[in-house]
Scaffold this motif. Structure first.
Motif, PDB file in Angstrom:
ATOM      1  N   ALA A  72       0.875  -1.187   0.000  1.00 35.75           N
ATOM      2  CA  ALA A  72       0.000   0.000   0.000  1.00 35.75           C
ATOM      3  C   ALA A  72       0.901   1.223   0.000  1.00 35.75           C
ATOM      4  O   ALA A  72       2.054   1.151   0.424  1.00 35.75           O
ATOM      5  CB  ALA A  72      -0.883   0.005   1.232  1.00 35.75           C
ATOM      6  N   GLY A  75       0.382   8.385   2.766  1.00 35.10           N
ATOM      7  CA  GLY A  75       0.417   8.692   4.194  1.00 35.10           C
ATOM      8  C   GLY A  75       0.452  10.192   4.370  1.00 35.10           C
ATOM      9  O   GLY A  75       0.785  10.921   3.437  1.00 35.10           O
ATOM     10  N   GLY A 261      -9.607  -5.502   5.753  1.00 38.37           N
ATOM     11  CA  GLY A 261      -8.306  -6.169   5.877  1.00 38.37           C
ATOM     12  C   GLY A 261      -8.263  -7.546   5.218  1.00 38.37           C
ATOM     13  O   GLY A 261      -7.238  -8.223   5.241  1.00 38.37           O
ATOM     14  N   GLU A 277      -3.071  -6.056  -5.393  1.00 41.12           N
ATOM     15  CA  GLU A 277      -2.893  -5.273  -4.159  1.00 41.12           C
ATOM     16  C   GLU A 277      -4.122  -5.419  -3.265  1.00 41.12           C
ATOM     17  O   GLU A 277      -5.225  -5.660  -3.755  1.00 41.12           O
ATOM     18  CB  GLU A 277      -2.702  -3.794  -4.500  1.00 41.12           C
ATOM     19  N   HIS A 280      -7.361  -2.143   0.795  1.00 45.55           N
ATOM     20  CA  HIS A 280      -7.135  -1.088   1.791  1.00 45.55           C
ATOM     21  C   HIS A 280      -5.901  -0.251   1.472  1.00 45.55           C
ATOM     22  O   HIS A 280      -5.097  -0.611   0.607  1.00 45.55           O
ATOM     23  CB  HIS A 280      -7.023  -1.705   3.191  1.00 45.55           C
ATOM     24  N   ALA A 283      -2.899   2.533   5.982  1.00 45.93           N
ATOM     25  CA  ALA A 283      -3.309   2.537   7.403  1.00 45.93           C
ATOM     26  C   ALA A 283      -2.271   3.175   8.317  1.00 45.93           C
ATOM     27  O   ALA A 283      -1.769   2.517   9.241  1.00 45.93           O
ATOM     28  CB  ALA A 283      -3.632   1.109   7.852  1.00 45.93           C
TER      29      ALA A 283
HETATM   30  P1  NAD Z   1      -6.908   2.797   4.888  1.00 47.13           P
HETATM   31  O1  NAD Z   1      -7.502   1.690   4.102  1.00 47.13           O
HETATM   32  O2  NAD Z   1      -5.437   2.875   4.901  1.00 47.13           O
HETATM   33  O3  NAD Z   1      -7.433   2.704   6.399  1.00 47.13           O
HETATM   34  C1  NAD Z   1      -8.806   2.757   6.756  1.00 47.13           C
HETATM   35  C2  NAD Z   1      -9.018   2.079   8.138  1.00 47.13           C
HETATM   36  O4  NAD Z   1      -8.886   0.666   7.976  1.00 47.13           O
HETATM   37  C3  NAD Z   1      -7.967   2.487   9.171  1.00 47.13           C
HETATM   38  O5  NAD Z   1      -8.577   2.561  10.434  1.00 47.13           O
HETATM   39  C4  NAD Z   1      -6.972   1.352   9.146  1.00 47.13           C
HETATM   40  O6  NAD Z   1      -6.301   1.163  10.380  1.00 47.13           O
HETATM   41  C5  NAD Z   1      -7.848   0.155   8.793  1.00 47.13           C
HETATM   42  N1  NAD Z   1      -7.106  -0.849   8.016  1.00 47.13           N
HETATM   43  C6  NAD Z   1      -6.750  -0.758   6.709  1.00 47.13           C
HETATM   44  N2  NAD Z   1      -6.064  -1.842   6.341  1.00 47.13           N
HETATM   45  C7  NAD Z   1      -5.991  -2.644   7.429  1.00 47.13           C
HETATM   46  C8  NAD Z   1      -5.393  -3.906   7.677  1.00 47.13           C
HETATM   47  N3  NAD Z   1      -4.728  -4.592   6.723  1.00 47.13           N
HETATM   48  N4  NAD Z   1      -5.501  -4.435   8.913  1.00 47.13           N
HETATM   49  C9  NAD Z   1      -6.171  -3.788   9.876  1.00 47.13           C
HETATM   50  N5  NAD Z   1      -6.755  -2.590   9.707  1.00 47.13           N
HETATM   51  C10 NAD Z   1      -6.665  -2.014   8.498  1.00 47.13           C
HETATM   52  O7  NAD Z   1      -7.551   4.154   4.313  1.00 47.13           O
HETATM   53  P2  NAD Z   1      -7.201   5.670   4.662  1.00 47.13           P
HETATM   54  O8  NAD Z   1      -6.905   5.808   6.121  1.00 47.13           O
HETATM   55  O9  NAD Z   1      -8.281   6.454   4.059  1.00 47.13           O
HETATM   56  O10 NAD Z   1      -5.887   5.981   3.846  1.00 47.13           O
HETATM   57  C11 NAD Z   1      -4.564   5.962   4.389  1.00 47.13           C
HETATM   58  C12 NAD Z   1      -3.546   6.215   3.301  1.00 47.13           C
HETATM   59  O11 NAD Z   1      -3.602   5.149   2.348  1.00 47.13           O
HETATM   60  C13 NAD Z   1      -3.819   7.494   2.495  1.00 47.13           C
HETATM   61  O12 NAD Z   1      -2.569   8.136   2.267  1.00 47.13           O
HETATM   62  C14 NAD Z   1      -4.425   7.012   1.207  1.00 47.13           C
HETATM   63  O13 NAD Z   1      -4.165   7.881   0.133  1.00 47.13           O
HETATM   64  C15 NAD Z   1      -3.710   5.697   1.029  1.00 47.13           C
HETATM   65  N6  NAD Z   1      -4.418   4.716   0.188  1.00 47.13           N
HETATM   66  C16 NAD Z   1      -3.637   3.928  -0.611  1.00 47.13           C
HETATM   67  C17 NAD Z   1      -4.209   2.938  -1.373  1.00 47.13           C
HETATM   68  C18 NAD Z   1      -3.309   2.074  -2.213  1.00 47.13           C
HETATM   69  O14 NAD Z   1      -2.146   1.920  -1.882  1.00 47.13           O
HETATM   70  N7  NAD Z   1      -3.802   1.460  -3.276  1.00 47.13           N
HETATM   71  C19 NAD Z   1      -5.597   2.736  -1.349  1.00 47.13           C
HETATM   72  C20 NAD Z   1      -6.384   3.540  -0.483  1.00 47.13           C
HETATM   73  C21 NAD Z   1      -5.772   4.522   0.293  1.00 47.13           C
END
Ligand code: NAD
Length: 357
Positions: A72, A75, A261, A277, A280, A283
Motif C-alpha cells: 500500500a 500517508g 483487511g 494489491e 485497503h 493505514a
Molecule cells: P486505509 O484503508 O489505509 O485505512 C482505513 C481504516 O482501515 C484504518 O482505520 C486502518 O487502520 C484500517 N485498516 C486498513 N487496512 C488494514 C489492515 N490490513 N488491517 C487492519 N486494519 C486495516 O484508508 P485511509 O486511512 O483512508 O488511507 C490511508 C492512506 O492510504 C492514504 O494516504 C491514502 O491515500 C492511502 N491509500 C492507498 C491505497 C493504495 O495503496 N492502493 C488505497 C487507499 C488509500
C-alpha cells in the motif's frame, strides 16, 4: 520458464503486510514453485530514498516482469507534496503505463466471518463473487466534459459516457477468461433500456460469448443488479460492468464481506499481466504496531498466481491455508471483535504452517 514478480511494499503498513506475503511466497518457492521475485521502491518510501515516488528502475521492473505485487502507498507525510509528485499519482502512472484496464474485485466471505457482514449470515456465508470493472474508459474519461455557462447565465455540468467496440471487447474477453477459471457464469451489467452506450455494450458482449461456449452469459440492468447484490448475492459468480457501474457495485459488494483487511484486488492488461494489491490503504494509524491484517495481501498473492501466472495449484494452497487459520479461530484485531487478536507476523506464520498440512 521461471516467472518473475516485481514486489513493491510501499508505505505505512505496506512493509509489514508484504513481509508476510513474501513468507508465503518463499514457502511455495521452497516447495518447488518456479517463480522469482525482486523488491523495488515505490510510493513515499521511494520518494524518501530517490526523490521520486515512481523511480525509473521501479517502472522498468514493472514493465519487464510477469506480475506485480503491491502493499500500500501514501500517508500524511506525503499529502503536502505537489499533486503530481504524490504516491497516489505514481500508482495511476503505473496503471496507465501498463494499460491495466480490467479491475478485479472479489467479494469473498468465509463462513467463520459471516457475522461481520451487514447482511444476515445465511445470505452471505461462503459468498464468492468477482466483479470485473472496466477501469480506463466510460464516463470518467469521456469527452466532452466540463461546466459551462449557458446563454441564460445558468451553469450546466456535463460528462459523456462512451465506449468503443474495442474497449468493450477487451474487458469482455478478460471477464470471460476469469469466468472460465471459476464457476463458468458471467453476468454483464448495463443500462441498455435507457443508454445507447449500454446497447452497444450488451450487443458486443453477447457476440463475444460465442467464443466461450463453457461460460453461461446473462444480463442485468444496473438497478436490478444493485438490488440482487443485497438481496441474494450468492447467485453471482462473475459480474462484468463499466467503470461507473463497477465503481459503485464493487464497493457495495466489498461491504457485504465486512472487513477491509481481508479484500484483495487486481488490475490486468489485455494479456493477463497485472498488478495485485489489497483494497485497503497504508493505514498510517496502525503502522509500525505489528497488528495489521496481512490476509488481503496474502490473498492478492493468491490471485496473482491464479490469474497472471497460471499457477492455480499454488493459489489453491494459499486459499486453503487462509481458510484453515480462520477456521482455527485466528483473527487480527480488525476482525477479532471481542476475541483476543494475533499479530501480523503470527497470522503470516500460521498461514505458512497451514499450507504445509
Ligand atoms: P486505509 O484503508 O489505509 O485505512 C482505513 C481504516 O482501515 C484504518 O482505520 C486502518 O487502520 C484500517 N485498516 C486498513 N487496512 C488494514 C489492515 N490490513 N488491517 C487492519 N486494519 C486495516 O484508508 P485511509 O486511512 O483512508 O488511507 C490511508 C492512506 O492510504 C492514504 O494516504 C491514502 O491515500 C492511502 N491509500 C492507498 C491505497 C493504495 O495503496 N492502493 C488505497 C487507499 C488509500
Amino acid at each position: 520458464m521461471t516467472k518473475h514478480i516485481t514486489v513493491m511494499a510501499g508505505d505505512g503498513i505496506g512493509p509489514e503486510i508484504m513481509a508476510e506475503a513474501l513468507k508465503v511466497l518463499n514457502g511455495l518457492i521452497d516447495a518447488g514453485l518456479d517463480v522469482s521475485f525482486e523488491e523495488h521502491l515505490f510510493g513515499g518510501a521511494a520518494h524518501d530514498a530517490t526523490g521520486s515516488c515512481l523511480p525509473d528502475a521501479t517502472l522498468a521492473a514493472c514493465e519487464k516482469c510477469d506480475a506485480i505485487l503491491l502493499g500500500a502507498i501514501g500517508g500524511p507525510r506525503y499529502d503536502s507534496l505537489p499533486r503530481e509528485q504524490r504516491p497516489e499519482r505514481a500508482l495511476l502512472g503505473v496503471r496507465s503505463k501498463l494499460d491495466l484496464f480490467s479491475n478485479l474485485r472479489p467479494a469473498l466471505l468465509y463462513p467463520e466471518l459471516a457475522s461481520a457482514s451487514s447482511l444476515k449470515a445465511e445470505l452471505v456465508a461462503d459468498l464468492d463473487l468477482m466483479i470485473v470493472r472496466e477501469l480506463t474508459g466510460g464516463i470518467y474519461f469521456g469527452e466532452p466534459r466540463g461546466i459551462e455557462t449557458t446563454d441564460g447565465g445558468e451553469k450546466r455540468g456535463f460528462n459523456t459516457m462512451t465506449y468503443s467496440e474495442s474497449e468493450i471487447s477487451r474487458i469482455a474477453h478478460s471477464a470471460f477468461r476469469i469466468a472460465e477459471q471459476r464457476n463458468g457464469r458471467l453476468c454483464s451489467v448495463d443500462k441498455a433500456n435507457v443508454l445507447e452506450v449500454s446497447e452497444l455494450w450488451r450487443e458486443t458482449v453477447t457476440q463475444i460469448a460465442a467464443e466461450y461456449p463453457d461460460v453461461e452469459l446473462s444480463h442485468l440492468y444496473v438497478d436490478n443488479a444493485a438490488m440482487q447484490l443485497v438481496r441474494a448475492p450468492k447467485q453471482f459468480d462473475v459480474i462484468v460492468t463499466s467503470n461507473l457501474f463497477g465503481d459503485i457495485l464493487s464497493d457495495a459488494a466489498a461491504m457485504l464481506t465486512g472487513s477491509i483487511g481481508m479484500l484483495p484486488s487486481a488490475s490486468l492488461d489485455a494479456s493477463g499481466k497485472g498488478m495485485y494489491e489489497p483494497v485497503h490503504g497504508s493505514a498510517p494509524d496502525i503502522a509500525g504496531q505489528g497488528i495489521a491484517n496481512p490476509l488481503a495481501t496474502i490473498l492478492s498473492l493468491s490471485m496473482l498466481l491464479r490469474y497472471s501466472l497460471d499457477e492455480s495449484k499454488a493459489a489453491d494452497t494459499i486459499d486453503r491455508g487462509v481458510r484453515q487459520v480462520l477456521s482455527d479461530g485466528l483473527r487480527c484485531q480488525d476482525i477479532s471483535g471481542d476475541q483476543p487478536a494475533v499479530s501480523t507476523t503470527a497470522m503470516g506464520d500460521a498461514v505458512v504452517a497451514a499450507m504445509a498440512n
